[in-house]
Design a protein around this motif. Structure first.
Motif, PDB file in Angstrom:
ATOM      1  N   ASP A   1      -9.307   2.283   0.449  1.00 40.82           N
ATOM      2  CA  ASP A   1      -8.853   1.021  -0.137  1.00 40.82           C
ATOM      3  C   ASP A   1      -8.882   1.104  -1.657  1.00 40.82           C
ATOM      4  OD1 ASP A   1     -10.627  -0.827   2.401  1.00 40.82           O
ATOM      5  OD2 ASP A   1      -8.534  -0.193   2.323  1.00 40.82           O
TER       6      ASP A   1
ATOM      7  N   THR B   1       1.420   5.495   0.555  1.00 38.71           N
ATOM      8  CA  THR B   1       1.007   6.532   1.504  1.00 38.71           C
ATOM      9  C   THR B   1      -0.137   7.345   0.917  1.00 38.71           C
ATOM     10  OG1 THR B   1       3.329   6.683   2.016  1.00 38.71           O
ATOM     11  CG2 THR B   1       1.921   8.370   2.937  1.00 38.71           C
TER      12      THR B   1
ATOM     13  N   PRO C   1       0.831  -1.206   0.000  1.00 41.57           N
ATOM     14  CA  PRO C   1       0.000   0.000   0.000  1.00 41.57           C
ATOM     15  C   PRO C   1       0.870   1.263   0.000  1.00 41.57           C
ATOM     16  CG  PRO C   1       0.007  -1.002   2.159  1.00 41.57           C
ATOM     17  CD  PRO C   1       0.772  -1.924   1.274  1.00 41.57           C
TER      18      PRO C   1
ATOM     19  N   GLN D   1      -6.027   3.043  -3.621  1.00 40.92           N
ATOM     20  CA  GLN D   1      -4.731   2.381  -3.737  1.00 40.92           C
ATOM     21  C   GLN D   1      -4.565   1.757  -5.115  1.00 40.92           C
ATOM     22  OE1 GLN D   1      -2.256   2.203  -1.547  1.00 40.92           O
ATOM     23  NE2 GLN D   1      -3.254   3.189   0.179  1.00 40.92           N
TER      24      GLN D   1
ATOM     25  N   TYR E   1      -3.586   2.834   6.323  1.00 36.94           N
ATOM     26  CA  TYR E   1      -2.325   3.032   5.612  1.00 36.94           C
ATOM     27  C   TYR E   1      -1.603   4.231   6.189  1.00 36.94           C
ATOM     28  CZ  TYR E   1      -5.243   0.322   2.490  1.00 36.94           C
ATOM     29  OH  TYR E   1      -6.089  -0.614   1.977  1.00 36.94           O
ATOM     30  N   ASP E   2      -0.342   4.435   5.754  1.00 37.12           N
ATOM     31  CA  ASP E   2       0.392   5.630   6.171  1.00 37.12           C
ATOM     32  C   ASP E   2      -0.294   6.851   5.603  1.00 37.12           C
ATOM     33  OD1 ASP E   2       3.472   3.904   5.573  1.00 37.12           O
ATOM     34  OD2 ASP E   2       2.352   4.175   7.432  1.00 37.12           O
TER      35      ASP E   2
END
Lengths: 413, 503
Positions: free
Chosen positions: B274, B163, B161, B277, B192-193
């Protein structure tokens, strides 16, 4: 010296390669039960089954009268018959058969609401056995010890839905030597014979396959259960139904937000199970339930609350490693038990459940797939071979008592 | 026993009535008979009370104790609050009053008792003394849930994933805390980051900084030295400028990830994060538009016979082969002339044709001299004019990737709601720290409010008048500040005195 150095290098390389090959699929884990790694065995070639040709009043006509029998949880007897008719283990020559199957649908007499009445089943079986013992010589030569019957009703071949009456009746006397394939299993119980094969109840495979949600949906429900806690029609005071275990679950955990339990009938029942980590499978009037099948198929760890229960295919599937067993007296401590399971153990159980053979072994798909419940039954029968010597009776020897049992059972059907 | 008591009382009642018709009979007999009846009635009532207390009919217990010849297991009543269990005999078999049947039943309990540990019959319902969740266990359960979900993400989620870089233009106003906290909480849950770039119109302020600091995220808080204007058009334009400025920051700092525009009054679903990404270079998602319909009274009787008005959606439109075919944009025609112009108008607020928040881009597109940058992206430094929508950043709009199953999934919702003259503060709203300078307002917009406002209330809200506002544009925007700092008090006293003069 140089050769040994290069040889060592090759060995090291091969070792590391094999390790990476092992971790190729970290999502599932191999399942091997007490009988060994038998879940994926192929029974073809290991046994031969002869299917008796009974008149259609024992099977087809009953089904025509009530086609609901094809979708209720006792439908395994019908689908087993259909599977055997077209299976490679079937033989048309009874001389070479190891096992004999009697296609009789004893659990197909349904009330208007769909519950099967077992009152005529003993008479039906008796009449069928009389027929096969008079038309073929194979029953009399072993008195049924190499015959198997599928009896998926509540208490198996005791043929009653109430436990005391079932215990009172005991297993049908004529089936005392036969192998019984049944859903009921409880240790040291009258209705579970030594050498029986426990199978899962029938769950419609198409409905289950149609309701899968994407596997990346996070599992956010800790414990899930939908069903009755008190059976107010038959047991209004409580304490009788499920030996008080379901009522204890409700009284102890109705205020606990980690437990998503209620008596609703949601339309998203299957989808919710796929979003839960633990699914409770407590006993009801009988210890077995289709919840176990649903939990296994949807990857939810089954929490089995039924003392001394014998789970399906117990010798092929190591249920202690897959599910969580909670004694009925420990129900008030259920939350402590479940939260104290280490996460690695939970992840391992989920990996075992993710094994596609595990899911397939619980279902009765049509057409049959390798490793499904039909094949597990045949594997179980194959593991009982070869028959011991005392199976065959000496000439003139008679073990079964044809007039035993309640008087009502002796009436012809 | 109950039956017989009932029967007795019924007979005695009958005999009593019979007797009352003939008072010539011996009164002593009547008295004797009625006392027996009364005794049975009292006994019956007593048994009912005991059953009520115990919670079950204990007549079975009495039957059992009276009529059973021998009992291997004693029956103790299952109290609901008891923590111990009593295993019982087959009570149903004892129900039959025929004593012969009882002796027949005797071998049966023995059979089950010796063969199995599990006994058929009535069991107690075990309830522990405190059937409520234990907080330590709840924490352990949540840790288990987190671990399982992490494993699920590892197995089924996005591989590698990237950032997420969220760009939020904001400014200090009444509803800023409401909107910004909403976005902040959504961003805090993203697995995620995350880097959060907050652009603030009017310079960096303490309120915004303290809000953002509560998030624990990596934030870049930049001030924009223009004040937020009062009309929606100009506000949108300023926000676009602020976003471009943020993109320049991404380019300067060479941040690597996926840039998405999280406006502070939008609502985001977690599936959005999500889904983005999956973007390669430049993607678009469907945005649901929630227009606040303030003229709901008229719209109700108009639309009664129509079906529910559907939520307008902005985003990519695909043809049958799931390729980008066009764009769903917002249709302004139904709202012609009836939309809000200024920020606190009581009319519908309209979005632009294509909102910025529906687009995501790979931050490498913005880097100077990228290795494999596609040629359709315009250089940001070259852009000096207004960019209405992110499509202005690309030369060829057909390269945009539609996300969210080709625009069919609505992953975020656009909404613009700001405080108005008739907005009331919710009860128990505390302005902390309290305002330094407060003056009572001469005209309050709330007819039910008391004429003397306490010192802690915000009187400036009453001063907003469309006429006054037009002349003092900047002052009213400053009056929307809820908490004042020492360095601003002098200018505010000037503002308030000027208002006092005008009024």
């Amino acid at each position: 010296m140089r050769i040994s150095f290069w040889g060592l290098l090759v060995i090291a390389f091969g070792f590391s390669w094999s390790i990476t090959a092992f971790e190729h699929n970290p999502r599932t884990e191999r399942i091997s039960g007490s009988a060994g790694d038998v879940l994926e065995d192929d029974p073809v070639g290991k046994l031969k089954v002869y299917v008796y040709e009974l008149p259609s009043k024992y099977n087809k006509k009953i089904l025509q009268k009530d086609p609901r029998c094809l979708s209720h949880m006792f439908a395994a007897e019908i689908y087993m018959h259909r599977f055997l008719l077209s299976s490679p283990v079937r033989t048309l020559n009874p001389q070479e058969a190891d096992w004999f199957y009697t296609p009789i649908y004893a659990t197909c007499d349904l009330t208007p609401t769909g519950l099967p009445l077992p009152f005529k089943s003993p008479r039906m079986l008796r009449s069928a056995i009389q027929l096969i013992s008079s038309s073929w010589p194979y029953w009399n030569r072993t008195e049924g010890a190499d015959h198997f019957f599928v009896v998926p009703h509540d208490f198996g071949a005791c043929f009653h839905y109430q436990e005391e009456k079932a215990i009172e009746r005991g297993i049908l006397p004529l089936l005392r030597r036969a192998t019984l394939v049944q859903t009921f299993g409880q240790q040291n119980h009258v209705c579970l014979k030594e050498g029986s094969i426990t199978i899962p109840p029938y769950a419609p495979p198409q409905k289950i396959q149609a309701r899968h949600i994407p596997p990346e949906t996070p599992r956010s429900i800790f414990v899930y259960f939908r069903g009755l806690f008190y059976d107010v029609n038959n047991d209004p005071e409580g304490g009788y139904y499920a030996r008080g275990a379901r009522a204890a679950v409700w009284e102890n955990f109705k205020n606990n937000p980690l437990f998503d339990i209620s008596t609703d009938h949601p339309t998203t029942y299957y989808e919710d199970m796929q979003r839960a980590i633990f699914c409770l499978c407590p006993l009801g009037w009988a210890p077995w339930s289709p919840r176990l099948v649903e939990a296994v198929v949807f990857g939810c760890i089954p929490v089995i609350i039924a003392d001394d229960i014998v789970l399906p295919f117990a010798d092929a599937i190591p249920w202690e490693e897959i599910g969580v067993f909670v004694a009925e007296e420990d129900v008030p401590k259920l939350d402590t038990i479940l939260t104290s399971i280490p996460p690695e153990v939970i992840l391992r159980k989920q990996r075992l459940l993710a094994n596609p053979y595990m899911k397939r072994a619980m279902l009765f798909p049509q057409p049959a797939l390798p490793g499904d419940a039909f094949h597990q039954i045949l594997n179980g029968l194959a593991r009982k071979l070869p028959h011991s010597k005392n199976v065959y009776l000496k000439p003139g020897e008679k073990i079964l008592n044809w007039t035993a049992g309640p008087v009502g059972d002796l009436k012809p059907w | 026993m109950k039956l017989s008591a009932l029967h007795q009382s019924y007979l005695s009642r009958r005999s009593n009535s019979f007797r009352s018709s003939g008072p010539l009979d011996s009164a002593s007999d009547a008295g004797y008979k009625s006392s027996a009846a009364v005794f049975w009635l009292i006994l019956h009532g007593l048994c009912c009370l005991i059953s009520l207390v115990l919670g079950f009919r204990f007549s079975r217990l009495v039957f059992f104790l009276l009529f059973s010849t021998s009992s291997s297991n004693l029956y103790t009543p299952p109290l609901r609050s008891a923590a111990e269990l009593a295993k019982t005999l087959d009570v149903h078999s004892v129900q039959s009053t025929n004593p012969v049947a009882n002796t027949l039943q005797l071998p049966l309990p023995n059979k089950t008792a010796t063969n199995s540990r599990v006994i058929v019959g009535r069991h107690g319902i075990r309830i522990r003394p405190w059937p409520h969740p234990d907080p330590v266990e709840v924490m352990k359960a949540h840790q288990i849930l987190e671990r399982v979900q992490k494993e699920q993400r590892l197995q089924f989620g996005v591989k590698d994933p990237r950032t997420v870089i969220a760009v939020t233009p904001t400014y200090v106003r009444t509803f800023q805390a409401l909107h910004l906290t909403g976005v902040m909480h959504s961003l805090m849950v993203v697995p995620y980051d995350l880097i959060w770039i907050v652009m603030e119109a009017g310079g960096v302020s303490q309120e915004t900084a303290s809000l953002i600091a509560k998030s624990g995220l990596k934030t870049i808080h930049v001030g924009f030295n223009q004040r937020m204007p009062n009309s929606w058009d100009e506000r949108h334009r300023l926000e676009s400028k602020m976003r471009l400025h943020a993109l320049r920051i991404v380019r300067e700092k060479k941040l690597d990830g996926i840039v998405m525009f999280a406006d502070d009054s939008n609502m985001h679903s977690l599936e959005l994060f999500d889904e983005i990404q999956n973007v390669k270079w430049f993607g678009a998602v469907s945005v649901g538009i929630l227009t606040t319909s303030t003229n709901s009274a008229e719209s109700l009787d108009r639309k009664e016979d129509e079906e529910n008005p559907r939520m307008p959606i902005q985003g990519p439109a695909c043809n049958a082969s799931n390729m980008l075919a066009g764009w769903h944009t917002f249709n302004i025609l139904p709202f012609a002339g009836k939309h809000a112009v200024n920020i606190d108008d009581r009319l519908t607020v309209l979005p632009r044709k294509l909102e910025w928040s529906g687009f995501v881009l790979n931050s490498r597109l913005l880097w100077k001299g990228g290795e494999d940058k596609p040629e359709w992206i315009k250089d940001i430094d070259m852009l000096d004019g207004d960019v209405e929508s992110p499509l202005g950043l690309v030369t060829d709009p057909s390269v945009v990737e539609p996300l969210g199953s080709c625009g069919r999934q609505v992953l975020l919702w656009w909404l613009r709601v700001e405080a108005r003259t008739d907005s009331k503060f919710p009860p128990r709203w505390v302005i902390d720290p309290p305002l330094d300078i407060t003056i009572p307002s001469k005209r309050t917009p709330w007819p039910d409010a008391p004429p003397e406002l306490p010192a802690k209330e915000k009187p400036e809200m009453g001063i907003q008048d469309p006429i006054v506002k037009h002349a003092t544009k900047t002052r009213t925007s400053r009056s929307k500040h809820r908490s004042k700092r020492k360095h601003e008090t002098r200018t505010d006293t000037q503002a308030s005195t000027r208002h006092a003069e005008q009024n």
